[in-house]
Write a protein that holds these residues in place. Structure first.
Motif, PDB file in Angstrom:
ATOM      1  N   MET A  24       0.839  -1.174   0.000  1.00 36.98           N
ATOM      2  CA  MET A  24       0.000   0.000   0.000  1.00 36.98           C
ATOM      3  C   MET A  24       0.886   1.241   0.000  1.00 36.98           C
ATOM      4  O   MET A  24       1.875   1.322   0.711  1.00 36.98           O
ATOM      5  CB  MET A  24      -0.881  -0.026   1.235  1.00 36.98           C
ATOM      6  CG  MET A  24      -1.705   1.173   1.431  1.00 36.98           C
ATOM      7  SD  MET A  24      -3.342   0.657   1.858  1.00 36.98           S
ATOM      8  CE  MET A  24      -4.229   2.093   1.515  1.00 36.98           C
ATOM      9  N   LEU A  25       0.515   2.203  -0.788  1.00 33.67           N
ATOM     10  CA  LEU A  25       1.284   3.441  -0.886  1.00 33.67           C
ATOM     11  C   LEU A  25       0.896   4.388   0.241  1.00 33.67           C
ATOM     12  O   LEU A  25      -0.275   4.538   0.566  1.00 33.67           O
ATOM     13  CB  LEU A  25       1.028   4.109  -2.230  1.00 33.67           C
ATOM     14  CG  LEU A  25       1.410   3.306  -3.465  1.00 33.67           C
ATOM     15  CD1 LEU A  25       1.039   4.075  -4.717  1.00 33.67           C
ATOM     16  CD2 LEU A  25       2.879   2.980  -3.464  1.00 33.67           C
ATOM     17  N   LYS A  26       1.893   5.039   0.818  1.00 28.34           N
ATOM     18  CA  LYS A  26       1.666   6.030   1.868  1.00 28.34           C
ATOM     19  C   LYS A  26       2.188   7.371   1.386  1.00 28.34           C
ATOM     20  O   LYS A  26       3.221   7.447   0.731  1.00 28.34           O
ATOM     21  CB  LYS A  26       2.395   5.641   3.152  1.00 28.34           C
ATOM     22  CG  LYS A  26       1.845   4.401   3.790  1.00 28.34           C
ATOM     23  CD  LYS A  26       2.555   4.118   5.081  1.00 28.34           C
ATOM     24  CE  LYS A  26       2.005   2.857   5.704  1.00 28.34           C
ATOM     25  NZ  LYS A  26       2.696   2.532   6.945  1.00 28.34           N
ATOM     26  N   LYS A  27       1.472   8.430   1.751  1.00 27.24           N
ATOM     27  CA  LYS A  27       1.890   9.764   1.345  1.00 27.24           C
ATOM     28  C   LYS A  27       3.196  10.122   2.051  1.00 27.24           C
ATOM     29  O   LYS A  27       3.322   9.979   3.258  1.00 27.24           O
ATOM     30  CB  LYS A  27       0.809  10.786   1.671  1.00 27.24           C
ATOM     31  CG  LYS A  27       1.091  12.147   1.089  1.00 27.24           C
ATOM     32  CD  LYS A  27      -0.062  13.088   1.280  1.00 27.24           C
ATOM     33  CE  LYS A  27       0.323  14.444   0.743  1.00 27.24           C
ATOM     34  NZ  LYS A  27      -0.698  15.427   0.992  1.00 27.24           N
ATOM     35  N   ALA A  28       4.163  10.585   1.255  1.00 27.90           N
ATOM     36  CA  ALA A  28       5.486  10.885   1.803  1.00 27.90           C
ATOM     37  C   ALA A  28       5.881  12.335   1.606  1.00 27.90           C
ATOM     38  O   ALA A  28       6.889  12.776   2.136  1.00 27.90           O
ATOM     39  CB  ALA A  28       6.528   9.989   1.143  1.00 27.90           C
ATOM     40  N   GLY A  29       5.107  13.085   0.839  1.00 29.90           N
ATOM     41  CA  GLY A  29       5.460  14.468   0.572  1.00 29.90           C
ATOM     42  C   GLY A  29       4.662  15.004  -0.591  1.00 29.90           C
ATOM     43  O   GLY A  29       3.573  14.514  -0.886  1.00 29.90           O
ATOM     44  N   TYR A  30       5.231  15.982  -1.271  1.00 26.16           N
ATOM     45  CA  TYR A  30       4.522  16.606  -2.383  1.00 26.16           C
ATOM     46  C   TYR A  30       5.499  17.302  -3.314  1.00 26.16           C
ATOM     47  O   TYR A  30       6.652  17.554  -2.971  1.00 26.16           O
ATOM     48  CB  TYR A  30       3.469  17.594  -1.877  1.00 26.16           C
ATOM     49  CG  TYR A  30       4.002  18.651  -0.939  1.00 26.16           C
ATOM     50  CD1 TYR A  30       4.409  19.894  -1.418  1.00 26.16           C
ATOM     51  CD2 TYR A  30       4.103  18.418   0.428  1.00 26.16           C
ATOM     52  CE1 TYR A  30       4.903  20.856  -0.572  1.00 26.16           C
ATOM     53  CE2 TYR A  30       4.590  19.372   1.290  1.00 26.16           C
ATOM     54  CZ  TYR A  30       4.989  20.590   0.781  1.00 26.16           C
ATOM     55  OH  TYR A  30       5.477  21.551   1.628  1.00 26.16           O
ATOM     56  N   ASN A  85      19.732   6.147  -1.388  1.00 26.65           N
ATOM     57  CA  ASN A  85      19.667   5.258  -0.229  1.00 26.65           C
ATOM     58  C   ASN A  85      18.688   4.102  -0.438  1.00 26.65           C
ATOM     59  O   ASN A  85      18.499   3.281   0.457  1.00 26.65           O
ATOM     60  CB  ASN A  85      19.296   6.032   1.032  1.00 26.65           C
ATOM     61  CG  ASN A  85      17.897   6.610   0.995  1.00 26.65           C
ATOM     62  OD1 ASN A  85      17.168   6.458   0.015  1.00 26.65           O
ATOM     63  ND2 ASN A  85      17.519   7.275   2.060  1.00 26.65           N
ATOM     64  N   GLY A  86      18.039   4.034  -1.604  1.00 28.40           N
ATOM     65  CA  GLY A  86      17.140   2.931  -1.906  1.00 28.40           C
ATOM     66  C   GLY A  86      15.672   3.262  -1.754  1.00 28.40           C
ATOM     67  O   GLY A  86      14.820   2.458  -2.139  1.00 28.40           O
ATOM     68  N   ASP A  87      15.338   4.411  -1.183  1.00 30.08           N
ATOM     69  CA  ASP A  87      13.931   4.796  -1.044  1.00 30.08           C
ATOM     70  C   ASP A  87      13.353   5.119  -2.414  1.00 30.08           C
ATOM     71  O   ASP A  87      14.026   5.723  -3.254  1.00 30.08           O
ATOM     72  CB  ASP A  87      13.786   6.012  -0.127  1.00 30.08           C
ATOM     73  CG  ASP A  87      14.108   5.688   1.310  1.00 30.08           C
ATOM     74  OD1 ASP A  87      14.094   4.497   1.668  1.00 30.08           O
ATOM     75  OD2 ASP A  87      14.385   6.627   2.075  1.00 30.08           O
ATOM     76  N   ARG A  88      12.100   4.717  -2.630  1.00 32.23           N
ATOM     77  CA  ARG A  88      11.441   4.957  -3.911  1.00 32.23           C
ATOM     78  C   ARG A  88      10.120   5.682  -3.675  1.00 32.23           C
ATOM     79  O   ARG A  88       9.407   5.403  -2.716  1.00 32.23           O
ATOM     80  CB  ARG A  88      11.189   3.636  -4.637  1.00 32.23           C
ATOM     81  CG  ARG A  88      12.465   2.900  -4.956  1.00 32.23           C
ATOM     82  CD  ARG A  88      12.235   1.607  -5.676  1.00 32.23           C
ATOM     83  NE  ARG A  88      11.249   0.787  -4.977  1.00 32.23           N
ATOM     84  CZ  ARG A  88      10.569  -0.188  -5.553  1.00 32.23           C
ATOM     85  NH1 ARG A  88      10.747  -0.469  -6.811  1.00 32.23           N
ATOM     86  NH2 ARG A  88       9.706  -0.900  -4.850  1.00 32.23           N
ATOM     87  N   PHE A  89       9.805   6.599  -4.594  1.00 32.10           N
ATOM     88  CA  PHE A  89       8.599   7.400  -4.502  1.00 32.10           C
ATOM     89  C   PHE A  89       7.966   7.498  -5.880  1.00 32.10           C
ATOM     90  O   PHE A  89       8.637   7.301  -6.891  1.00 32.10           O
ATOM     91  CB  PHE A  89       8.934   8.806  -3.974  1.00 32.10           C
ATOM     92  CG  PHE A  89       9.655   8.778  -2.660  1.00 32.10           C
ATOM     93  CD1 PHE A  89       8.955   8.710  -1.470  1.00 32.10           C
ATOM     94  CD2 PHE A  89      11.034   8.790  -2.612  1.00 32.10           C
ATOM     95  CE1 PHE A  89       9.625   8.660  -0.262  1.00 32.10           C
ATOM     96  CE2 PHE A  89      11.705   8.746  -1.415  1.00 32.10           C
ATOM     97  CZ  PHE A  89      11.000   8.684  -0.233  1.00 32.10           C
ATOM     98  N   THR A  90       6.683   7.831  -5.906  1.00 34.21           N
ATOM     99  CA  THR A  90       5.988   7.965  -7.175  1.00 34.21           C
ATOM    100  C   THR A  90       4.969   9.094  -7.098  1.00 34.21           C
ATOM    101  O   THR A  90       4.438   9.396  -6.032  1.00 34.21           O
ATOM    102  CB  THR A  90       5.303   6.635  -7.573  1.00 34.21           C
ATOM    103  OG1 THR A  90       4.775   6.749  -8.884  1.00 34.21           O
ATOM    104  CG2 THR A  90       4.197   6.250  -6.605  1.00 34.21           C
ATOM    105  N   TYR A 111       3.954   9.738  -3.171  1.00 36.72           N
ATOM    106  CA  TYR A 111       3.735   8.540  -2.363  1.00 36.72           C
ATOM    107  C   TYR A 111       4.996   7.700  -2.313  1.00 36.72           C
ATOM    108  O   TYR A 111       5.746   7.610  -3.292  1.00 36.72           O
ATOM    109  CB  TYR A 111       2.590   7.711  -2.934  1.00 36.72           C
ATOM    110  CG  TYR A 111       1.275   8.437  -2.911  1.00 36.72           C
ATOM    111  CD1 TYR A 111       0.522   8.503  -1.753  1.00 36.72           C
ATOM    112  CD2 TYR A 111       0.809   9.093  -4.041  1.00 36.72           C
ATOM    113  CE1 TYR A 111      -0.680   9.191  -1.721  1.00 36.72           C
ATOM    114  CE2 TYR A 111      -0.390   9.786  -4.021  1.00 36.72           C
ATOM    115  CZ  TYR A 111      -1.133   9.827  -2.854  1.00 36.72           C
ATOM    116  OH  TYR A 111      -2.307  10.520  -2.826  1.00 36.72           O
ATOM    117  N   SER A 112       5.231   7.069  -1.166  1.00 35.75           N
ATOM    118  CA  SER A 112       6.388   6.184  -1.042  1.00 35.75           C
ATOM    119  C   SER A 112       5.998   4.794  -1.513  1.00 35.75           C
ATOM    120  O   SER A 112       4.899   4.326  -1.267  1.00 35.75           O
ATOM    121  CB  SER A 112       6.902   6.140   0.397  1.00 35.75           C
ATOM    122  OG  SER A 112       5.943   5.561   1.236  1.00 35.75           O
ATOM    123  N   VAL A 113       6.920   4.159  -2.205  1.00 34.57           N
ATOM    124  CA  VAL A 113       6.728   2.788  -2.672  1.00 34.57           C
ATOM    125  C   VAL A 113       7.435   1.889  -1.676  1.00 34.57           C
ATOM    126  O   VAL A 113       8.627   2.094  -1.397  1.00 34.57           O
ATOM    127  CB  VAL A 113       7.319   2.607  -4.086  1.00 34.57           C
ATOM    128  CG1 VAL A 113       7.180   1.179  -4.559  1.00 34.57           C
ATOM    129  CG2 VAL A 113       6.663   3.576  -5.056  1.00 34.57           C
TER     130      VAL A 113
END
Length: 139
Positions: free
Chosen positions: A1-7, A87-92, A112-114
């Protein structure tokens, strides 16, 4: 599930890089940290031509782009823009909402963070043990 991480926000502005050249950027805020994507590289990434860079914004005496924090590229379906940090973090972010921001029809687009895929312990795979509940991974 995707969680909001920013904008991604419409605050386009001219900002200097480490070579003292001015660049037109769009700001990306991820967990409170400001990043910038050069507009020329973002447009190329959105069209699938090549990937672009996402760079941290340092705010010493004046705001500057310095270094590369990751890459920006179009998804395989072409409906989203993906960001992968070093660092390996992915966002979409969806291309539709991003285009509204770039056309100044909207103020921001949610990012959103993947979730990371958990690597499976190779010893567990070879031993035939399929209980993944006790596999621990240090990231």
């Amino acid at each position: 599930m995707l969680k909001k991480a920013g904008y991604v926000q419409t605050r386009r502005r001219m900002i200097r890089d480490c070579d003292n050249q001015e660049n037109n950027i769009i700001e990306v805020i991820i967990h409170g940290t400001k990043f910038g994507i050069r507009l020329s590289e973002l447009y190329q990434a959105m069209s699938g031509i090549r990937s672009g860079r996402i760079e941290p914004i340092r705010n010493n005496a004046e705001c500057r782009l310095c270094g590369t924090a990751g890459k920006v590229f179009a998804s395989s379906s072409g409906k989203a823009v993906n960001i992968t940090l070093n660092n390996g973090d992915r966002f979409t972010v969806s291309q539709r909402s991003l285009r509204h921001v770039l056309a100044q029809c909207g103020r921001y687009a949610p990012l959103y963070s993947v979730p990371r895929t958990v690597p499976v312990d190779m010893q567990t795979v070879f031993s035939g043990d399929t209980d993944y509940g006790n596999v621990s991974v240090i990231c």
